[in-house]
Design a protein around this motif. Structure first.
Motif, mmCIF file in Angstrom:
data_model
loop_
_atom_site.group_PDB
_atom_site.id
_atom_site.type_symbol
_atom_site.label_atom_id
_atom_site.label_comp_id
_atom_site.label_asym_id
_atom_site.label_seq_id
_atom_site.Cartn_x
_atom_site.Cartn_y
_atom_site.Cartn_z
ATOM 1 N N HIS A 157 28.461 45.989 6.824
ATOM 2 C CA HIS A 157 28.206 47.330 7.335
ATOM 3 C C HIS A 157 29.223 48.339 6.779
ATOM 4 O O HIS A 157 28.902 49.506 6.587
ATOM 5 C CB HIS A 157 28.182 47.352 8.870
ATOM 6 N N GLU A 158 30.456 47.882 6.486
ATOM 7 C CA GLU A 158 31.443 48.778 5.878
ATOM 8 C C GLU A 158 31.051 49.124 4.451
ATOM 9 O O GLU A 158 31.180 50.271 4.024
ATOM 10 C CB GLU A 158 32.828 48.129 5.901
ATOM 11 N N LEU A 159 30.574 48.138 3.699
ATOM 12 C CA LEU A 159 30.111 48.411 2.335
ATOM 13 C C LEU A 159 28.934 49.372 2.339
ATOM 14 O O LEU A 159 28.865 50.306 1.526
ATOM 15 C CB LEU A 159 29.715 47.105 1.645
ATOM 16 N N ARG A 160 27.990 49.166 3.252
ATOM 17 C CA ARG A 160 26.814 50.032 3.346
ATOM 18 C C ARG A 160 27.247 51.461 3.671
ATOM 19 O O ARG A 160 26.771 52.420 3.072
ATOM 20 C CB ARG A 160 25.864 49.488 4.413
ATOM 21 N N ALA A 161 28.195 51.617 4.588
ATOM 22 C CA ALA A 161 28.671 52.953 4.958
ATOM 23 C C ALA A 161 29.375 53.625 3.781
ATOM 24 O O ALA A 161 29.206 54.830 3.549
ATOM 25 C CB ALA A 161 29.612 52.866 6.161
ATOM 26 N N LEU A 162 30.145 52.861 3.013
ATOM 27 C CA LEU A 162 30.819 53.444 1.850
ATOM 28 C C LEU A 162 29.828 53.879 0.778
ATOM 29 O O LEU A 162 30.008 54.913 0.141
ATOM 30 C CB LEU A 162 31.822 52.451 1.260
ATOM 31 N N THR A 166 29.430 60.604 1.598
ATOM 32 C CA THR A 166 29.477 61.788 0.745
ATOM 33 C C THR A 166 30.902 62.342 0.768
ATOM 34 O O THR A 166 31.735 61.922 1.571
ATOM 35 C CB THR A 166 28.500 62.872 1.251
ATOM 36 N N ALA A 167 31.172 63.296 -0.100
ATOM 37 C CA ALA A 167 32.503 63.880 -0.157
ATOM 38 C C ALA A 167 32.888 64.492 1.190
ATOM 39 O O ALA A 167 34.061 64.448 1.594
ATOM 40 C CB ALA A 167 32.566 64.932 -1.254
ATOM 41 N N GLY A 168 31.929 65.059 1.902
ATOM 42 C CA GLY A 168 32.211 65.655 3.205
ATOM 43 C C GLY A 168 32.708 64.655 4.228
ATOM 44 O O GLY A 168 33.442 65.007 5.157
ATOM 45 N N ASP A 169 32.323 63.395 4.069
ATOM 46 C CA ASP A 169 32.774 62.356 5.002
ATOM 47 C C ASP A 169 34.273 62.105 4.896
ATOM 48 O O ASP A 169 34.877 61.592 5.837
ATOM 49 C CB ASP A 169 32.028 61.041 4.741
ATOM 50 N N PHE A 170 34.853 62.464 3.760
ATOM 51 C CA PHE A 170 36.260 62.216 3.545
ATOM 52 C C PHE A 170 37.108 63.477 3.676
ATOM 53 O O PHE A 170 38.304 63.444 3.427
ATOM 54 C CB PHE A 170 36.496 61.604 2.154
ATOM 55 N N ALA A 171 36.498 64.574 4.072
ATOM 56 C CA ALA A 171 37.228 65.824 4.225
ATOM 57 C C ALA A 171 38.279 65.689 5.328
ATOM 58 O O ALA A 171 38.057 65.006 6.326
ATOM 59 C CB ALA A 171 36.264 66.966 4.551
ATOM 60 N N ALA A 172 39.400 66.339 5.119
ATOM 61 C CA ALA A 172 40.477 66.295 6.126
ATOM 62 C C ALA A 172 40.009 66.976 7.398
ATOM 63 O O ALA A 172 39.408 68.040 7.364
ATOM 64 C CB ALA A 172 41.717 66.977 5.586
ATOM 65 N N VAL A 173 40.277 66.338 8.504
ATOM 66 C CA VAL A 173 39.915 66.859 9.807
ATOM 67 C C VAL A 173 41.166 67.458 10.413
ATOM 68 O O VAL A 173 42.222 66.824 10.426
ATOM 69 C CB VAL A 173 39.336 65.750 10.703
ATOM 70 N N GLY A 174 41.067 68.680 10.924
ATOM 71 C CA GLY A 174 42.218 69.344 11.530
ATOM 72 C C GLY A 174 42.596 68.698 12.851
ATOM 73 O O GLY A 174 41.871 67.871 13.403
ATOM 74 N N PRO A 175 43.770 69.062 13.389
ATOM 75 C CA PRO A 175 44.203 68.500 14.663
ATOM 76 C C PRO A 175 43.257 68.881 15.794
ATOM 77 O O PRO A 175 42.683 69.959 15.795
ATOM 78 C CB PRO A 175 45.589 69.083 14.880
#
Length: 177
Positions: A157-162, A166-175
């Protein structure tokens, strides 16, 4: 360096040479090499090889020393990050030699080997994938035992999710507010 690496106090011969990268296999290899050095009392030689992103042939046509210094510095930063991610920083309980080498990885690793008493440690892709060219090169040219350390397996399931990320999934999330 060769006197220290070749014959340690107590008669321990050789060194542990590890190819460092920021891949999962490379980080696993760094952890395994540090443990081998710790158990055997050998010097740990961490080697990170780099080449200009455009390749040596194109760089030779239009050399730019400032650009090369930039990438050399970036390689040093990657080596520091690898130690931080794999071990929480450089190990304090082993003798450590850090090398950033401008060369192809396989050649740099084989040149770091001082003799047949050394141990060369490299990370490899998961078992279901074919071994890469670096693995084939060092096994053929190292002149010492080679320990290959596989990357830790990821759950299906981790491989499938990777794969679907998309690039947005890795965007920095603010506090959190």
């Amino acid at each position: 360096m060769s006197a220290v690496a070749a014959r340690r106090p107590g008669g321990v011969a050789g060194q542990v040479v590890v190819g460092v990268s920021d891949s999962l296999g490379g980080l696993a290899a760094l952890r395994a090499a540090a443990e081998q050095a710790r158990r055997s009392g050998r010097v740990l030689v961490a080697v990170l090889a780099w080449e200009p992103p455009e390749g040596e042939a194109l760089y030779a046509r239009r050399p730019d020393p400032q650009w090369a210094r930039h990438w050399h510095g970036a390689a040093h930063a990657r080596l520091d990050r690898a130690f931080a991610e794999a071990l929480g920083g450089p190990p304090q309980d082993v003798d450590l030699v850090r090398r950033v080498v401008r060369a192809r990885p396989g050649r740099a690793l084989c040149e770091a080997v001082a003799g047949p008493d050394d141990l060369l440690v490299i990370g490899v892709r998961p078992r279901r994938m074919r071994r890469g060219r670096i693995h084939r090169y060092v096994v053929a040219h190292s002149g010492c035992p080679v320990l290959t350390v596989p990357a830790p397996p990821l759950a299906r399931h981790e491989l499938r999710a990777l794969r679907r990320a998309t690039a947005g999934d890795f965007a920095a999330v603010g506090p959190a507010g």
